[in-house]
Design an enzyme around this catalytic site. Sequence first.
Site, PDB file in Angstrom:
ATOM      1  N   CYS A 184      55.122  26.415  52.047  1.00 52.80           N
ATOM      2  CA  CYS A 184      55.738  26.609  51.036  1.00 52.80           C
ATOM      3  C   CYS A 184      56.960  28.106  51.619  1.00 52.80           C
ATOM      4  O   CYS A 184      56.378  27.966  52.259  1.00 52.80           O
ATOM      5  CB  CYS A 184      54.469  27.650  50.605  1.00 52.80           C
ATOM      6  SG  CYS A 184      53.076  26.551  49.316  1.00 52.80           S
ATOM      7  N   ARG A 217      57.324  25.905  45.737  1.00 53.97           N
ATOM      8  CA  ARG A 217      55.816  25.075  46.633  1.00 53.97           C
ATOM      9  C   ARG A 217      55.526  23.934  46.864  1.00 53.97           C
ATOM     10  O   ARG A 217      56.458  22.789  45.809  1.00 53.97           O
ATOM     11  CB  ARG A 217      54.542  25.869  45.006  1.00 53.97           C
ATOM     12  CG  ARG A 217      53.700  25.190  44.784  1.00 53.97           C
ATOM     13  CD  ARG A 217      53.105  25.554  43.457  1.00 53.97           C
ATOM     14  NE  ARG A 217      51.090  24.726  43.253  1.00 53.97           N
ATOM     15  CZ  ARG A 217      50.902  24.626  43.063  1.00 53.97           C
ATOM     16  NH1 ARG A 217      51.209  24.361  41.650  1.00 53.97           N
ATOM     17  NH2 ARG A 217      49.604  23.752  43.056  1.00 53.97           N
TER      18      ARG A 217
END
Length: 160
Positions: free
Chosen positions: A2, A49
């Site tokens: 991420c 993400r």
Amino acid sequence: MCGIAGLLERDGAPADAALAVRMAAAMAHRGPDDSGAFADGSVAFAHQRLAVIDVTTGSHQPMTDGDFTIVYNGEVYNFREIAAELRSLGHEFRSTGDTEVVLHAFKQWGADCLKRFDGMFAFAVWNSRERTLFLARDRFGIKPLYYAQPGPRFAFASEI
């Protein structure tokens, strides 16, 4: 992997949330599955993400629980064991991912939570009540965490 990014205006000025979002967007290649932002006065977080462990929206970031907000990159391999211990101490979880476990571990043990983590990680936690920012990364720096302090601004991110 991420991407995390954030700003803290140490002079108390409002953080530029749009800048934090642009910082994270520059790392979209690190996490194409979701993005999010958070601002609270002098602090702003943004996140890109890559959904791996909990692919539901329950692990959306930045994640807030009470006075604490986290942006997190990594994997804590023993998060299930830590979650079980935290449940025995009264913590409740809304997701099945390690992000929420890291957040609750920080709420329970503060910086000492790092001693319990087996994994690779970089994260930032904002305590809105105490107005404090905590940053950490794994012992070997497998997950990067860069920071700069230009003037009154403190900035951090997964990439330069």
